[in-house]
Write a protein that holds these residues in place. Structure first.
Motif, PDB file in Angstrom:
ATOM      1  N   PHE A 205     -15.649   3.291  10.827  1.00  0.00           N
ATOM      2  CA  PHE A 205     -15.354   4.655  11.265  1.00  0.00           C
ATOM      3  C   PHE A 205     -16.470   5.204  12.150  1.00  0.00           C
ATOM      4  O   PHE A 205     -16.223   5.857  13.164  1.00  0.00           O
ATOM      5  CB  PHE A 205     -15.158   5.574  10.051  1.00  0.00           C
ATOM      6  CG  PHE A 205     -13.852   5.363   9.366  1.00  0.00           C
ATOM      7  CD1 PHE A 205     -12.678   5.863   9.916  1.00  0.00           C
ATOM      8  CD2 PHE A 205     -13.772   4.649   8.188  1.00  0.00           C
ATOM      9  CE1 PHE A 205     -11.452   5.663   9.296  1.00  0.00           C
ATOM     10  CE2 PHE A 205     -12.557   4.440   7.556  1.00  0.00           C
ATOM     11  CZ  PHE A 205     -11.396   4.936   8.106  1.00  0.00           C
ATOM     12  N   LEU A 206     -17.692   4.924  11.734  1.00  0.00           N
ATOM     13  CA  LEU A 206     -18.825   5.442  12.495  1.00  0.00           C
ATOM     14  C   LEU A 206     -18.851   4.850  13.900  1.00  0.00           C
ATOM     15  O   LEU A 206     -19.055   5.555  14.884  1.00  0.00           O
ATOM     16  CB  LEU A 206     -20.140   5.120  11.782  1.00  0.00           C
ATOM     17  CG  LEU A 206     -20.313   5.770  10.418  1.00  0.00           C
ATOM     18  CD1 LEU A 206     -21.654   5.416   9.837  1.00  0.00           C
ATOM     19  CD2 LEU A 206     -20.180   7.280  10.534  1.00  0.00           C
ATOM     20  N   ASP A 207     -18.624   3.531  13.981  1.00  0.00           N
ATOM     21  CA  ASP A 207     -18.590   2.885  15.293  1.00  0.00           C
ATOM     22  C   ASP A 207     -17.554   3.547  16.183  1.00  0.00           C
ATOM     23  O   ASP A 207     -17.804   3.873  17.332  1.00  0.00           O
ATOM     24  CB  ASP A 207     -18.235   1.404  15.145  1.00  0.00           C
ATOM     25  CG  ASP A 207     -19.414   0.600  14.643  1.00  0.00           C
ATOM     26  OD1 ASP A 207     -20.548   1.052  14.863  1.00  0.00           O
ATOM     27  OD2 ASP A 207     -19.199  -0.460  14.038  1.00  0.00           O
ATOM     28  N   THR A 208     -16.364   3.730  15.602  1.00  0.00           N
ATOM     29  CA  THR A 208     -15.285   4.311  16.387  1.00  0.00           C
ATOM     30  C   THR A 208     -15.650   5.725  16.816  1.00  0.00           C
ATOM     31  O   THR A 208     -15.494   6.092  17.977  1.00  0.00           O
ATOM     32  CB  THR A 208     -13.988   4.324  15.571  1.00  0.00           C
ATOM     33  OG1 THR A 208     -13.809   3.017  15.032  1.00  0.00           O
ATOM     34  CG2 THR A 208     -12.811   4.695  16.425  1.00  0.00           C
ATOM     35  N   ALA A 209     -16.157   6.515  15.875  1.00  0.00           N
ATOM     36  CA  ALA A 209     -16.479   7.914  16.203  1.00  0.00           C
ATOM     37  C   ALA A 209     -17.546   7.977  17.285  1.00  0.00           C
ATOM     38  O   ALA A 209     -17.522   8.858  18.140  1.00  0.00           O
ATOM     39  CB  ALA A 209     -16.959   8.648  14.952  1.00  0.00           C
TER      40      ALA A 209
ATOM     41  N   VAL B 196     -18.266   5.674  19.656  1.00  0.00           N
ATOM     42  CA  VAL B 196     -17.971   5.055  20.952  1.00  0.00           C
ATOM     43  C   VAL B 196     -16.665   5.576  21.553  1.00  0.00           C
ATOM     44  O   VAL B 196     -16.494   5.577  22.762  1.00  0.00           O
ATOM     45  CB  VAL B 196     -17.926   3.511  20.813  1.00  0.00           C
ATOM     46  CG1 VAL B 196     -17.744   2.866  22.157  1.00  0.00           C
ATOM     47  CG2 VAL B 196     -19.203   3.017  20.162  1.00  0.00           C
ATOM     48  N   LEU B 197     -15.746   6.008  20.710  1.00  0.00           N
ATOM     49  CA  LEU B 197     -14.464   6.484  21.240  1.00  0.00           C
ATOM     50  C   LEU B 197     -14.716   7.668  22.169  1.00  0.00           C
ATOM     51  O   LEU B 197     -15.312   8.660  21.768  1.00  0.00           O
ATOM     52  CB  LEU B 197     -13.560   6.908  20.084  1.00  0.00           C
ATOM     53  CG  LEU B 197     -12.087   7.095  20.437  1.00  0.00           C
ATOM     54  CD1 LEU B 197     -11.474   5.756  20.812  1.00  0.00           C
ATOM     55  CD2 LEU B 197     -11.329   7.717  19.287  1.00  0.00           C
ATOM     56  N   PRO B 198     -14.283   7.557  23.429  1.00  0.00           N
ATOM     57  CA  PRO B 198     -14.577   8.645  24.372  1.00  0.00           C
ATOM     58  C   PRO B 198     -13.926   9.957  23.953  1.00  0.00           C
ATOM     59  O   PRO B 198     -12.813   9.981  23.440  1.00  0.00           O
ATOM     60  CB  PRO B 198     -13.964   8.141  25.674  1.00  0.00           C
ATOM     61  CG  PRO B 198     -13.884   6.674  25.522  1.00  0.00           C
ATOM     62  CD  PRO B 198     -13.637   6.421  24.078  1.00  0.00           C
ATOM     63  N   VAL B 199     -14.663  11.043  24.188  1.00  0.00           N
ATOM     64  CA  VAL B 199     -14.210  12.371  23.789  1.00  0.00           C
ATOM     65  C   VAL B 199     -12.847  12.703  24.405  1.00  0.00           C
ATOM     66  O   VAL B 199     -12.021  13.360  23.791  1.00  0.00           O
ATOM     67  CB  VAL B 199     -15.251  13.413  24.229  1.00  0.00           C
ATOM     68  CG1 VAL B 199     -14.825  14.801  23.816  1.00  0.00           C
ATOM     69  CG2 VAL B 199     -16.597  13.077  23.634  1.00  0.00           C
TER      70      VAL B 199
ATOM     71  N   ILE C 162     -17.758  15.226  15.382  1.00  0.00           N
ATOM     72  CA  ILE C 162     -17.286  13.835  15.350  1.00  0.00           C
ATOM     73  C   ILE C 162     -18.298  12.920  16.031  1.00  0.00           C
ATOM     74  O   ILE C 162     -18.619  11.837  15.555  1.00  0.00           O
ATOM     75  CB  ILE C 162     -15.916  13.717  16.060  1.00  0.00           C
ATOM     76  CG1 ILE C 162     -14.841  14.427  15.246  1.00  0.00           C
ATOM     77  CG2 ILE C 162     -15.545  12.251  16.283  1.00  0.00           C
ATOM     78  CD1 ILE C 162     -13.483  14.432  15.904  1.00  0.00           C
ATOM     79  N   TYR C 163     -18.819  13.397  17.133  1.00  0.00           N
ATOM     80  CA  TYR C 163     -19.714  12.564  17.926  1.00  0.00           C
ATOM     81  C   TYR C 163     -21.110  12.485  17.307  1.00  0.00           C
ATOM     82  O   TYR C 163     -21.807  11.480  17.447  1.00  0.00           O
ATOM     83  CB  TYR C 163     -19.799  13.162  19.324  1.00  0.00           C
ATOM     84  CG  TYR C 163     -20.436  12.267  20.350  1.00  0.00           C
ATOM     85  CD1 TYR C 163     -19.857  11.045  20.671  1.00  0.00           C
ATOM     86  CD2 TYR C 163     -21.588  12.651  21.011  1.00  0.00           C
ATOM     87  CE1 TYR C 163     -20.424  10.224  21.627  1.00  0.00           C
ATOM     88  CE2 TYR C 163     -22.166  11.835  21.974  1.00  0.00           C
ATOM     89  CZ  TYR C 163     -21.570  10.626  22.281  1.00  0.00           C
ATOM     90  OH  TYR C 163     -22.145   9.820  23.210  1.00  0.00           O
ATOM     91  N   ALA C 164     -21.514  13.553  16.611  1.00  0.00           N
ATOM     92  CA  ALA C 164     -22.904  13.632  16.167  1.00  0.00           C
ATOM     93  C   ALA C 164     -23.115  13.160  14.734  1.00  0.00           C
ATOM     94  O   ALA C 164     -24.240  12.919  14.324  1.00  0.00           O
ATOM     95  CB  ALA C 164     -23.420  15.065  16.318  1.00  0.00           C
ATOM     96  N   VAL C 165     -22.030  13.033  13.965  1.00  0.00           N
ATOM     97  CA  VAL C 165     -22.205  12.602  12.574  1.00  0.00           C
ATOM     98  C   VAL C 165     -22.732  11.165  12.450  1.00  0.00           C
ATOM     99  O   VAL C 165     -23.617  10.908  11.626  1.00  0.00           O
ATOM    100  CB  VAL C 165     -20.890  12.793  11.770  1.00  0.00           C
ATOM    101  CG1 VAL C 165     -20.860  11.913  10.537  1.00  0.00           C
ATOM    102  CG2 VAL C 165     -20.740  14.243  11.365  1.00  0.00           C
TER     103      VAL C 165
END
Lengths: 664, 348, 339
Positions: A184-188, A190-193, A217-220
């Protein structure tokens, strides 16, 4: 001699080295070779030149249908009316009140608060730096916009920490939690905003709430990762001491683990702040006020200077908050003080409550005086015009570097060179090779890096790219990432080495690196296109600007962390500095250098979406469709493609890193 | 003090902190450590050291942590730059040497063995041992041949292709020793080389040093915080405290005649019989029957069995075999019982 | 122990700050409301009479959008006692905003980019309503810098690009041997790759990625006098700064429009004209009927919009000031919107 050896302890590991080394090596090569051959055979048997695209046919339309359902039902379904809207209201309440606090303090009060917090956590130097840097936002004439942005970011950072630190503690204590969270962390991260911006708006409405949630989402992920790392790094002996005194698990956590993990957790806070500020411009796409919108307006008008000023204000705000929240007090005291500390300061240092009260009093006084004197807004007469000089400078650079530069010919011809001799030669074979060949190569690389586990992961990632029907785009992106990462490392490693050997260089580089890392890429897109023509090269250049700072930092850090003992030993045997670097430091820093490679690649991928806005194309552009054409499925496919590439590249480089640690 | 000293140190200072030079020789250098640091930001690590090490001598510097002994040994080859004073290695002034001279000294004349070994974990043992030769630009074949030879010397023959982390601590330090020997230096410096090892291994390694000394006859400067080690290995011992030498002398000297309270406290628990040689407590030669002969340098404890077996005195002989004194039960017992029973011998 | 004190102190500090914030609660409310729309308090919503509920207008990131919204704001605040908040927002995020009622209206929608939004929000969910045409017409087309016509007059029409030698003038590293056709933002409507293929032109379709990238490429081409062929459109602020010439494509035919509707890939003619329109949240009519009526009637001609835009982009006025000046200078036009 026999007596001497007989008294030695048995070697901790049996000598497996020389005789069967070739057998081991053969095993390392043979198995992947067989697997690779098998993949190719299966591929030829399937016989398609195109990748199987089963995922695309089912999953993406389902995502589109889900999004459409959401759009139609977001005013009826309880999930939206009862849950999301309340979340949204709560977040809005927070941002509004955060802004009010800043506004009540007025600009002198905010500066004073910065100073007080800086003094408290990081010492005088950080406090002054923070105040000076933050006041820069006022001198740019953007104080009010800065406060709007800062209030939004503070709320996002607080929420990210409230979520990230407990999750990080959990992940630090439980292996299983860590494994589950990792995906989940990887996805959050790298997944573009762009992929989830519009769905967020549909769920939480336009404005602050969605922007804060996107930022969270991006900073967690960094908060979770660094906290977990810190918890895990607590020495086992210390834990044993706690246990031996009969600590419960909670006591162990509160009294041993957390205090010892304090520094890494603070580092996590710092990273969260930096990540949050990276979202500012995106936040302005969905109706938040503040600096981001100014950047976009400047970009829209292709006015470098106009985009630069708010970009700089974002940098100033981020650096100011960074400096006062995570000060380097300990490092500065280690470096040795030049002046002796007067006794009254030392005395005050032992009474933080007194200091806090004094600070508070000063703060209140400043705010009241500011109110009384009507200092509501940062004096506009103080503002310094950067728009014209920046435009002049950008124009001058554009006029003088694009052509007519001796030898290289200019940025234009450099750009052509990169396309024809670097990008195309990497891209064309990737795109023209049969898909199973690429999958086989990826699996082989995975195997060499980390055995079966990474090989399987490689297969999943690359088959996933095919299944999402984004193969050619992904290969295009991959080629650009490889070229940009290679060029970044070519710049970062020598500079990192230089900075490791000269603290003057390091100190000079530091602010530049900060700026390059926090300055929104949107700001320099225009001059970059102007210099390098539309196409993939401006994207590569933008990626380099973004990826070089962590590359330099990690190289420097890696070299500095090389244990002193072998270096001193080398010197004592008469090694010259150059010999010491080549024979001791670089080999011993290999692992952190691989971390630098890893981070550079991830950064290049992170900026790929922005790069696609200036001609990079590839997967990045697909994710933009998620926002601009409401083809959420298509955007999601592009975003997942980036995640697949990132996970593959990340795991492979990490596996090489741990391998080099294991066997060397 | 012999003019042909292998190492000669004069007035050597090391002060850390801003504008350190001003502290050297000034009154403030004598301030208590904390006060000096509060006033000037400076810390004196080593003050006004004089020492001469004769060729072939083992000179031990002993002190507790923070006494400045590691600083001293590093200043000898300027791994740490001294603040003031001179160091001479043979006829070369190290303190004024330029870069090339310094590299030459480090590469060919002085080698060092480190407390934490300082091995390169990414290299095999043989390449670790060959490191000193490698930085001299020796070709690969010759340096490996030499390294293999030295590995045999320290008892690690045939293990050259292993990596350091496959070895125990004691074996790793043998590699450190081999590396220092590989360049065939005149002088070996040891910086607490065995302090990280188990007591048994430590003893082995000390034996190894004693053996090597016999075989290769190098000048050695040996840093330790372990008095037993100092007494075992040293021809002479310097006791260091707060950056200065408080006493320099032979092991017997130090044990028998501590220069001050500090040293006395140190050596209080040392069994004298382990340190004191018969030569320093013997009586004038007596004629008549004797229970045997022992060399001058024999420690008291090693004659216990002989004097216990017979009431007759034991003859003490010098290197040539001439009788120079005698020793009996009373002398031996008085040494074992404590110095108070007999007046201390005039020294050795 | 010291650490603990420090922590206590920091909590204390935080606590007092919150208390200060709460104590100044009323003050806070007003100040936060005024910052939500920093400029609007000056426009004066102090007039007496029937006061309509405050509304929010979207400002999309181009000058025309700012002109419309600011003109509407001036009129709404001065004539209809309706406080107006302007929200800068991406045009795509505007639609969910109107759907939720967070945004009440947007005054310039380019239909070509929002077919999906129209069908979802206006036709299907009916949460957004069409407010009628704004006035200006827009037209997408193929453009080249005008200076190129001096040496290559044949480039005035698409047939000039048939000759590979001429097309090659436009070649770049990215396009290889073919000439480069540059597309800006890929989300904008584009039949260009179909036109190239169906007219068999030796051109390669290259995406710049964004409007800003496209404009930069145009500026660079004009500064360097290098050839460039791209998709561009009218009205656009850049048209008044640099000289661009539209390349004549085959006339729009019914067959062409049919293949566009069918998405059969056979499109081979010029772009049809876009009629810019206004849209509002379905909630606006009941919330503030007067504003709804006014916004339905408000229209600007292309010339009027350009005139105001010029004072912003050219003379450096703020959109708010420019709108105010124009409204004061043109009371008769404003009157027709209010009748």
């Amino acid at each position: 001699m026999a007596t001497a050896t007989s008294t030695l302890e048995a070697a901790p590991r049996p000598a497996d080295a020389t005789p069967n080394r070739w057998a081991v090596r053969a095993r390392h090569v043979a198995i992947p070779a067989v697997v690779v051959a098998a993949i190719v055979v299966v591929g030829i048997a399937i016989g398609h030149d195109e990748v199987p695209t089963w995922l695309d046919a089912h999953v993406m339309p389902a995502i589109d249908r889900l999004y459409h359902w959401t759009v139609i039902n977001n005013d009826r379904n309880w999930l939206f009316t009862a849950v999301f809207s309340n979340v949204s209201d709560a977040v809005k309440w927070c941002t509004e009140h955060m802004l009010s606090v800043l506004q009540i303090l007025r600009w002198p009060g905010v500066l004073a608060l910065t100073g007080v917090v800086g003094l408290h956590t990081s010492g005088l130097r950080a406090a002054l730096t923070g105040m000076v840097v933050l006041s820069g936002c006022g001198f740019l004439g953007l104080w009010d916009d800065t406060m709007v942005t800062v209030s939004l970011m503070l709320v996002a950072v607080l929420i990210a920490l409230l979520i990230g630190i407990p999750l990080g503690i959990w992940a630090g204590l439980s292996e299983r939690a860590e494994v589950i969270m990792r995906g989940f962390l990887d996805t959050a991260q790298v997944l573009p905003v762009y992929v989830y911006l519009l769905p967020l708006v549909v769920a939480f409405g336009i404005g602050d709430a969605s922007a804060v949630i996107a930022t969270v989402i991006y900073a967690v992920p960094p908060a979770v990762r660094i906290t977990s790392l810190g918890i895990r790094a607590v020495p086992a002996t210390t834990i044993e001491v706690g246990e031996s005194f009969g600590c419960t698990n909670t006591q162990l956590l509160r009294k041993v683990r957390l205090p010892l993990a304090r520094r890494p957790i603070l580092l996590g806070v710092n990273q969260v702040i930096m990540m949050a500020f990276a979202i500012v411009v995106y936040a302005s796409l969905i109706g938040t006020a503040g600096l981001g919108g100014e950047v976009l307006t400047g970009l829209q008008k292709v006015d470098v200077g106009r985009a630069f000023a708010p970009g700089l204000a974002i940098v100033f705000a981020a650096i100011a908050i960074d400096r006062v929240t995570t000060g380097q007090r300990s490092t500065s005291s280690r470096a040795g003080r030049i002046w002796a500390r007067p006794p009254w300061i030392t005395a005050l240092g032992e009474r933080p409550a007194v200091v806090a009260a004094l600070g508070l009093f000063a703060l209140a006084a400043v705010a009241i005086i500011a109110k009384a004197t009507g200092a509501d807004h940062f004096p506009s007469s103080w503002s310094i015009d950067v728009v014209t000089p920046v435009n002049d400078a950008a124009g001058w650079v554009g006029d003088h570097f694009r052509r007519g530069v001796p030898i290289v010919g200019g940025t234009g011809s450099f750009s052509d060179f990169v396309v024809l001799h670097l990008l195309n030669p990497v891209r064309d074979p990737l795109q023209s090779a049969a898909w199973y060949v690429i999958v086989a190569i990826a699996v082989a690389i995975g195997w060499l890096a980390g055995g079966l586990r990474i090989a399987t992961l490689a297969a999943v990632c690359f088959l996933g790219l095919g299944a999402l029907r984004i193969w050619d785009l992904a290969m295009d992106t991959l080629s650009q990432v490889l070229v940009a990462a290679a060029l970044s490392l070519l710049i970062a490693i020598p500079l990192g080495i230089w900075a490791a050997r000269s603290s003057v260089v390091e100190r000079l580089l530091r602010p530049l690196l900060d700026v390059a890392q926090v300055m929104p890429a949107f700001v320099y897109l225009v001059p970059v296109i102007f210099l390098f023509n539309v196409g993939r090269v401006p994207g590569v250049v933008a990626s380099i600007i973004y990826a070089v700072p962590p590359g330099i930092r990690l190289t420097t850090l890696g070299l500095r962390q090389v244990p002193f003992a072998p270096r001193e030993a080398a010197t004592s045997f008469g090694a010259t500095p150059r010999q010491e670097l080549l024979k001791v430091q670089l080999p011993l820093a290999a692992r952190s250098m691989l971390l630098a490679v890893n981070q550079v690649i991830i950064m290049v991928l992170a900026v790929h979406v922005v790069a696609s806005l200036i001609g990079a194309g590839g997967l990045g552009l697909e994710t933009v469709y998620g926002l601009t054409k409401k083809q959420i499925g298509r955007g999601m496919a592009g975003g997942l493609g980036i995640v697949f590439l990132a996970v593959f590249l990340d795991r492979v480089t990490q596996a090489f890193g741990t391998r080099s640690e294991r066997t060397d | 003090m012999a003019p042909e000293a292998a190492i000669s140190v004069r007035g050597l200072w090391k002060v850390y902190g801003p504008r350190a030079e001003r502290i050297v020789g000034s009154a403030s250098a004598d301030l208590p450590r904390a006060e000096l640091e509060a006033r000037t930001g400076c810390v004196v690590a080593m003050r006004d050291i004089d020492m001469e090490v004769a060729p072939g001598e083992v000179f031990v510097v002993m002190g507790l942590s923070g006494s400045g002994k590691s600083t001293l040994v590093r200043c000898l080859t300027r791994l740490i730059e001294p603040t003031a004073g001179t160091v001479r290695i043979g006829d070369t002034d190290v303190t004024t040497a330029d870069r090339d001279q310094l590299l030459d000294i480090r590469r060919h004349r002085v080698s060092m063995v480190f407390q934490h070994f300082g091995l390169l974990p990414h290299r095999t043992l043989i390449d670790n041992v060959a490191f000193g030769l490698e930085v001299q630009h020796a070709d690969k074949k010759s340096r490996r041949a030499k390294a293999e030879q030295v590995l045999v010397l320290v008892g690690l023959g045939g293990l050259g292709m292993r990596k350091p982390d496959q070895l125990s601590g004691g074996m790793q330090q043998r590699v450190g020793l081999a590396r220092a020997l590989a360049t065939d230096p005149e002088i070996l410096l040891f910086d607490e080389p065995f302090s990280a090892l188990d007591p048994l291994i430590r003893r082995d390694m000390q034996d190894e040093v004693i053996r090597l000394r016999r075989e290769v006859n190098k000048t050695m400067v040996f840093i330790t915080h372990d008095l037993t080690e100092a007494l075992r290995l040293g021809d002479r011992i310097a006791i260091m405290r707060d950056g200065r030498f408080v006493q320099v002398g032979t092991p017997e000297d130090v044990v028998a005649n501590p220069a001050d309270e500090y040293v006395a406290n140190f050596v209080r628990d040392v069994p004298r019989s382990h340190v004191v040689a018969v030569g320093s407590v013997m009586m004038p030669p007596v004629s008549g029957d004797h229970a045997g002969t022992v060399p001058l340098t024999t420690k008291i404890r090693d004659v216990v069995a002989q004097v216990a077996a017979s009431p007759l005195p034991v003859h003490v002989v010098d290197a040539e075999g001439a009788v120079v004194g005698s020793i009996d039960r009373v002398t031996v017992l008085s040494v074992i019982a404590g110095a108070d029973l007999i007046p201390a011998a005039p020294g050795g | 122990m010291k650490r603990r004190n420090a922590r206590t102190a920091s909590w204390l500090l935080a606590g007092v700050l919150v208390a200060v914030a709460a104590g100044c609660g009323s003050d806070a409310k007003t100040s936060s409301a005024s910052t939500a729309a920093p400029a609007d308090s000056t426009a004066g919503s102090t007039g007496a009479g029937a006061t309509g509920a405050g509304i929010t207008l979207a400002v999309n990131p181009w000058t025309g959008s700012a002109v419309n919204a600011n003109v509407a704001k001036v009129v709404l605040e001065s004539k209809l006692n309706t406080a107006v908040t302007l929200t800068d927002i991406d045009e795509n995020a505007t639609w969910p905003g109107m759907d939720a009622g967070d945004i009440d209206a947007v005054l310039e929608v380019w239909p070509s980019g929002h077919a999906a939004d129209v069908s979802t929000y206006i036709d299907e969910k009916k949460s957004v309503v069409d407010l009628g045409l704004l006035g200006p017409d827009a037209k997408i087309g193929w453009y080249i810098p005008t200076f190129m016509l001096a040496d290559h007059p044949e480039l005035a029409t698409w047939e000039g690009f048939k000759d590979p030698a001429t097309a090659k003038l436009f070649a770049t590293a990215e396009s290889g041997d073919d000439g480069q056709f540059l597309m800006g933002d890929p989300s904008y409507v584009s039949y260009d790759d179909q036109i190239i293929a169906n007219l068999k032109l030796p051109l390669k379709y290259v995406v710049a990625g964004s409007e800003a990238a496209l404009i930069t490429a145009i500026k660079a081409a004009i500064a360097d006098k290098t050839p460039l062929l791209m998709q561009f459109w009218q009205p656009h602020w850049l048209q008044s700064q640099v000289e661009l010439t539209e390349v004549k494509l085959p006339d729009v035919t019914d067959a062409c429009l049919a293949s566009a509707a069918a998405a059969d890939g056979k499109y081979a003619c010029d772009y049809p004209v876009d009629h810019l329109f206004k849209a509002a949240s379905a909630k606006l009519e009941s919330k503030n009927p007067a504003a709804f009526g006014f916004l339905s009637k408000m229209q600007l001609t292309t010339d009027q919009q350009n005139e105001i835009a010029a004072t912003i982009d050219g003379d450096g006025m703020t959109p708010a000031d420019a709108a105010k000046a124009w409204v004061e200078a043109n009371p008769d036009i404003v009157a027709t919107w209010l009748s």
